[in-house]
Design a protein around this motif. Sequence first.
Motif, short mmCIF file in Angstrom:
data_model
loop_
_atom_site.label_atom_id
_atom_site.label_comp_id
_atom_site.label_asym_id
_atom_site.label_seq_id
_atom_site.Cartn_x
_atom_site.Cartn_y
_atom_site.Cartn_z
N TYR A 31 26.71 -42.20 -4.60
CA TYR A 31 25.44 -42.55 -5.20
C TYR A 31 25.35 -44.05 -5.49
CZ TYR A 31 25.27 -37.55 -5.87
OH TYR A 31 25.28 -36.20 -5.65
N TYR A 33 22.41 -47.18 -6.86
CA TYR A 33 21.17 -47.35 -7.60
C TYR A 33 20.79 -48.83 -7.66
CZ TYR A 33 22.88 -42.85 -9.42
OH TYR A 33 23.36 -41.57 -9.54
N TYR A 35 18.51 -51.14 -10.29
CA TYR A 35 17.79 -51.24 -11.54
C TYR A 35 17.26 -52.67 -11.68
CZ TYR A 35 20.00 -46.91 -13.25
OH TYR A 35 20.42 -45.61 -13.42
N LEU A 45 15.02 -47.90 -13.45
CA LEU A 45 15.45 -47.52 -12.10
C LEU A 45 14.36 -47.81 -11.09
CD1 LEU A 45 17.69 -46.09 -10.42
CD2 LEU A 45 16.45 -43.96 -10.85
N TYR A 48 17.07 -45.14 -5.70
CA TYR A 48 18.45 -44.72 -5.66
C TYR A 48 18.76 -44.06 -4.32
CZ TYR A 48 16.68 -40.04 -6.90
OH TYR A 48 16.00 -38.84 -6.94
N PHE A 90 20.14 -55.20 -10.96
CA PHE A 90 21.49 -54.67 -10.99
C PHE A 90 21.63 -53.51 -10.02
CE2 PHE A 90 23.53 -56.98 -14.31
CZ PHE A 90 22.54 -57.33 -15.20
N PRO B 44 26.07 -54.30 -17.22
CA PRO B 44 26.51 -53.33 -18.22
C PRO B 44 27.90 -52.79 -17.89
CG PRO B 44 24.24 -52.91 -17.58
CD PRO B 44 24.78 -53.93 -16.62
N ALA B 98 20.12 -36.49 -9.01
CA ALA B 98 20.91 -37.71 -8.93
C ALA B 98 20.08 -38.92 -9.29
CB ALA B 98 21.46 -37.88 -7.51
N ASP B 99 19.01 -38.70 -10.04
CA ASP B 99 18.05 -39.78 -10.22
C ASP B 99 18.37 -40.72 -11.35
OD1 ASP B 99 15.43 -37.83 -11.86
OD2 ASP B 99 17.61 -37.79 -12.00
N GLY B 100 19.62 -41.05 -11.50
CA GLY B 100 20.00 -42.16 -12.34
C GLY B 100 19.91 -41.90 -13.82
N LEU B 101 20.09 -42.97 -14.55
CA LEU B 101 20.17 -42.94 -16.00
C LEU B 101 18.88 -43.48 -16.61
CD1 LEU B 101 23.72 -44.51 -16.20
CD2 LEU B 101 23.18 -42.12 -16.67
#
Lengths: 112, 113
Positions: A31, A33, A35, A45, A48, A90, B44, B98-101
């Motif tokens: 995975y 992503y 951001y 987000l 992804y 990020f 982060p 799985a769509d992230g935080l």
Amino acid sequence: DAGITQSPRHKVTETGTPVTLRCHQTENHRYMYWYRQDPGHGLRLIHYSYGVKDTDKGEVSDGYSVSRSKTEDFLLTLESATSSQTSVYFCAISEQEQRAAFFGQGTRLTVV
Amino acid sequence: GESVGLHLPTLSVQEGDNSIINCAYSNSASDYFIWYKQESGKGPQFIIDIRSNMDKRQGQRVTVLLNKTVKHLSLQIAATQPGDSAVYFCAETGGGGADGLTFGKGTHLIIQP
């Protein structure tokens, strides 16, 4: 930084120009992503990926596209940059769903 | 919409004291929570996580507490040090996929000498 490299680290571009940011990982995580981080909004987000050629939109995907042709690389493209896309971007990776994501150092993009 | 937020934007503590950073979440389907630390100019950094089947988890000098009844999460840092100065974010995910935080907006922890 969990084997994540973002490039470039800083970029200044003009409104209307295309921009591509690259995220490269050496962890073989499934995975990935993208951001963006803005004052007052925290991290949001954009897009992804849950595998090679498998991508989906996040909360703030308008004006952005992504591609993932191989496990280690995830590209974010601004087709025609606007001033509202000035931000810190990020990349993050995660081994599994429902697991912590690990972040790169970020790319500071300024659109003038 | 669903959101994750923090009660205080800035927290100032004396060096050596314990710090407590709070976070409220609104998504009742959230089942996994993470605390991140972000230093100036960096990405982060993962600190500690907790799943919804737990109410407490301890790490090195840090403890995360989860109260699902009131949808509240806290990070406790013991014997705060100058190196703990940073912005702390809580994040959550849940409901599958799985769509992230989803991140809160952050608390800036300032350490007074």
